[in-house]
Design an enzyme around this catalytic site. Structure first.
Site, PDB file in Angstrom:
ATOM      1  N   GLY A 303      34.039  38.651  43.332  1.00  0.00           N
ATOM      2  CA  GLY A 303      32.883  38.448  42.469  1.00  0.00           C
ATOM      3  C   GLY A 303      32.799  37.019  41.974  1.00  0.00           C
ATOM      4  N   SER A 304      32.253  36.845  40.788  1.00  0.00           N
ATOM      5  CA  SER A 304      31.862  35.512  40.315  1.00  0.00           C
ATOM      6  C   SER A 304      33.016  34.567  40.040  1.00  0.00           C
ATOM      7  CB  SER A 304      31.003  35.640  39.056  1.00  0.00           C
ATOM      8  OG  SER A 304      29.736  36.134  39.383  1.00  0.00           O
ATOM      9  N   ASN A 598      28.119  40.200  40.822  1.00  0.00           N
ATOM     10  CA  ASN A 598      29.101  39.137  40.714  1.00  0.00           C
ATOM     11  C   ASN A 598      28.770  38.186  39.579  1.00  0.00           C
ATOM     12  OD1 ASN A 598      30.816  39.686  43.140  1.00  0.00           O
ATOM     13  ND2 ASN A 598      28.792  39.558  44.052  1.00  0.00           N
TER      14      ASN A 598
END
Length: 744
Positions: A303-304, A598
């Site tokens: 994700g982010s 994300n």
């Protein structure tokens, strides 16, 4: 007529014959004895001597002591110690034997952890002289032995043995592994370093008499045992305790599928602590439910948090200008179908600077920087340079390599998705190593947990391991800019990481909310991995903490709600323990939160704080009855996107009020309120904040708020007008201002 036989009937003839026969027999017997002697002394000498040796020789094995595993400060984490096997003499012929099997079984049961009926059945076996009790009575501790001895049970005796002990119980379990009661090393460092820890058994040969008693001077051979070497780890027992306690507290509240945390020195990649849930107690290894050491073996879409890598590459390649603006919300092109959306769907944040792309966790911003400007080839080069798709080389068994798609072959949308942490699988230790490289000056280091191999009681060091640089991935100047960008995630009023702020310290970090994939390759609705990777102090990183919460059984909309309490407990205690003084520049900001593709919006600490009274978020995320999101976007579930919540606005609970709801109802509310901080906000956001605080707005200019009067935090009368000056974003600087740096 024949002459008469003069010998027949002679007086001595029979005697002669008998003498000859006797002599022949004696000769034959003598020859047989000689043959037998030849057979025994020549032909069968060796096996006969060996058979005799069994009777007058005794051989004993002298077990080697297994090496101790210590933490970095010399605290024993795994030690060899005495143990005892419980034996019951049951034969009535023995002078001391079990008299009452039922009573004996009832007394032993609580100490051996075995049913009394099972023990009694063993005691009543016919024809036995003695019996053992396995597994409960096998290699018991000295404390258990003392407790049983205090019972004064007839016929119960003990045979001394040795076993492996783990003094802290379920502590660093998957990293240490365990040694079973058979003496076999299983899992973790116990198995990986078994040749170092085990040592070599010795032997002793003795001469004994028929009663197996030692004969004076009867030592024939002595081979001394060689004890195992000791292993000293980079792990700090105190920091590991911080991690274990934080995960235990979270496990009770969030009931996640998996929990894990890693603490490391980002400059050296010495691992100070790592743990996961579920775990086990190595002293009771039969209860293991998870055999994977998750910090090194768990593969997942990050994700982010992965946007840190995209940003670092963009800065290093000179394609990132923080003041340049772009249109957030949706990224459309002929190549990328369906479009890529920011976590707050089609509305986005309007036109914002790239500085805010990372701070707000914009998928569109990362797609522009990574997919458009860096391109497939450079992205692939940076992913490889940062170590993704390959094992880090950490000295722990079972490490996974993660998965990086071949960016030359996959569809354009998959390439773009990797820039914000989708369609790429990493391990926690890879993320720790890569983000450390992004903030430590640009050098990828090899993580390690074994500090030295030595014999501590003799002061001998056989091997001392030092930090190992793998390669430089970005420039020191680019690394400094990454640190500042990560600080803004926590400090900025619009940052997604405000819930992770720690008073007194400038924390840099990045949030992550990743939707999990189903076996068929589609994203599962409602299944998320929440994470945060953060470090401190900002300008000289000394501690990096990575926390991952996999599928918490707790309604959550961002990583701040489930991860922040874990991170802050670990980081704050570690900074204090390492005597790292406050920087004085930290700024704490409470936040609200939302789920994201994300991405993460600011969020309160759900595990500690009750939701703010009067908090309303539904209006901005209502989905029309026809199933389309506002603005005509497809439903979030069809995009693989978590439901959007607020737009980076803090909840009403962030605005200080002096009145209780009861006082407001009676008209007795105090006359002053606290002025919120609206700097960096759009007009719409600033107006909403001021209205929530009960204040009037007096705006001047366009763009984003750059100054306000009264100052944030001031106490003013309700209804006071707050003057706010707005300015448009600065124009992009010229090419000479672009950052420079070499690739990969």
């Amino acid at each position: 007529m024949r002459p008469a036989d003069r010998t027949r009937g002679a007086p001595g003839a029979g005697i002669v014959r008998r003498g000859l026969l006797l002599a022949g027999g004696i000769v034959l017997l003598f020859l047989a004895v000689l043959g037998r002697l030849f057979y025994l002394q020549v032909l069968s000498a060796e096996p006969l001597v060996a058979r005799a040796a069994v009777q007058w020789q005794a051989k004993e094995t002298l077990p080697a002591k297994r090496g101790t595993i210590y933490d970095r400060n010399g605290t024993p984490l795994a030690v060899d110690g005495p143990a005892y096997d419980v034996i019951a003499v049951v034969s009535p012929r023995a002078p001391d034997h079990v008299v009452d099997p039922a009573q004996t079984a009832a007394a032993l049961a609580p100490h051996l952890g075995m049913p009394a009926a099972r023990i009694e059945a063993l005691l009543r076996q016919p024809g036995r002289y003695q019996v053992e009790f396995r597994p409960g009575g096998w290699k018991i501790s000295p404390e258990t032995k003392a407790a049983i001895e205090a019972l004064h049970l007839p016929g119960i005796v003990f045979v001394e043995d040795r076993r492996r002990y783990y003094p802290f119980g379920a502590f660093l379990a998957h990293t240490l592994g365990y040694v079973d009661k058979e003496g076999e090393a299983r899992m973790g460092l116990e198995a990986a370093l078994d040749d170092v820890l085990a040592g070599r058994d010795g032997a002793l040969k003795l001469l004994v008499d028929g009663g197996r008693r030692f004969l004076p001077g009867g030592v024939q051979d002595y081979v001394p045992p060689v004890d195992g070497k000791d292993v000293v780890l980079t792990i700090d027992q105190t920091i590991q305790t911080f991690v274990e306690d934080a995960l235990d507290a979270a496990a009770e509240q969030v009931r996640a599928k998996h929990l894990l945390a890693v603490v490391a020195n980002p400059k050296t990649l010495e691992v100070y602590a790592l743990a996961s849930r579920p775990h086990f107690d190595p002293n009771d290894y039969t209860r293991i439910t998870n055999y994977l050491n998750l910090p090194v073996a768990f593969e997942f879409e990050p994700g982010s948090t992965f946007k840190t890598i995209t940003l670092a590459a963009a800065i290093n390649e000179g394609v990132y200008n923080p003041d340049e603006t772009y249109q957030a919300g949706v990224y459309r092109s002929k190549e990328i179908r369906p479009p890529i959306r920011d976590w707050n769907d089609v509305r986005g944040w309007g036109t914002i600077p790239f500085r805010d792309a990372f701070v707000r966790s914009s998928n569109v911003g990362m797609t522009i920087l990574g997919y458009e400007r860096l391109g497939r080839e450079r992205l692939a080069r940076y992913y490889e340079a940062f170590g993704f798709g390959a094992r880090t080389g950490i000295d722990l068994p079972g490490e996974a390599a993660g998965r990086v798609p071949d960016l030359r072959l996959v569809p354009p949308r998959d390439v773009a998705s990797t820039t914000f942490g989708q369609r790429i699988a990493v391990t926690p230790i890879q993320m720790v190593a890569a983000v450390s490289a992004a903030i430590n000056g640009g050098t990828l280091m090899r993580p390690y947990v074994v500090r030295s191999i030595e014999r501590r009681d003799e002061g001998i060091v056989y091997e001392a391991r030092e930090p190992t640089a793998v390669r430089r991935v970005i420039s020191p100047e680019a690394s400094a800019r990454v640190r500042e960008a990560m600080a803004a995630v926590v400090e900025s009023p619009v940052g997604t990481g405000r819930a992770f702020a720690i008073p007194g310290y400038r924390i840099g970090g990045k949030t992550g909310t990743a939707q999990k994939l189903s076996p068929d390759g589609t994203y599962r609705d409602g299944a998320y991995i929440y994470s945060f990777i953060g470090f401190a102090p900002l300008d000289d990183p000394a501690v990096l903490v990575y926390v991952v919460v996999d599928e918490p059984d707790l309604p959550a909309t961002s990583s701040g709600e489930v991860v922040a309490p874990i991170f802050k407990a670990i980081m704050s205690q570690t900074l204090a323990y390492l005597d790292i003084p406050p920087e004085g520049g930290g700024r704490r900001s409470a936040g609200g939160g939302s789920a994201a593709e994300n991405g993460d919006a600011p969020a309160p600490d759900r595990l500690r704080d009750a939701p703010p009274a009067g908090e309303k978020r539904a209006a901005d995320q209502a989905v029309p009855a026809d199933g389309t999101a506002a603005g005509g976007a497809p439903p979030a579930a069809e995009q693989g996107v978590p439901p959007a919540a607020d737009r980076g606005m803090p909840p009403a609970g962030e605005v200080e009020r002096s009145a209780t709801p009861a006082e407001e109802a009676k008209g007795d509310a105090p006359l002053t309120v606290s002025v919120p901080d609206v700097r960096g906000r759009s007009k719409k956001e600033a107006a909403a904040l001021l209205q929530a605080a009960g204040l009037e707005a007096d705006f001047d200019g366009t763009g984003y708020a750059v100054a306000q009067d009264p100052a944030p935090g001031s106490r003013v009368a309700a209804g006071t007008a707050v003057r706010v000056r707005f300015e448009p974003p600065a124009p992009p600087p010229g090419a000479s201002d672009a950052p420079s740096g070499s690739g990969g």
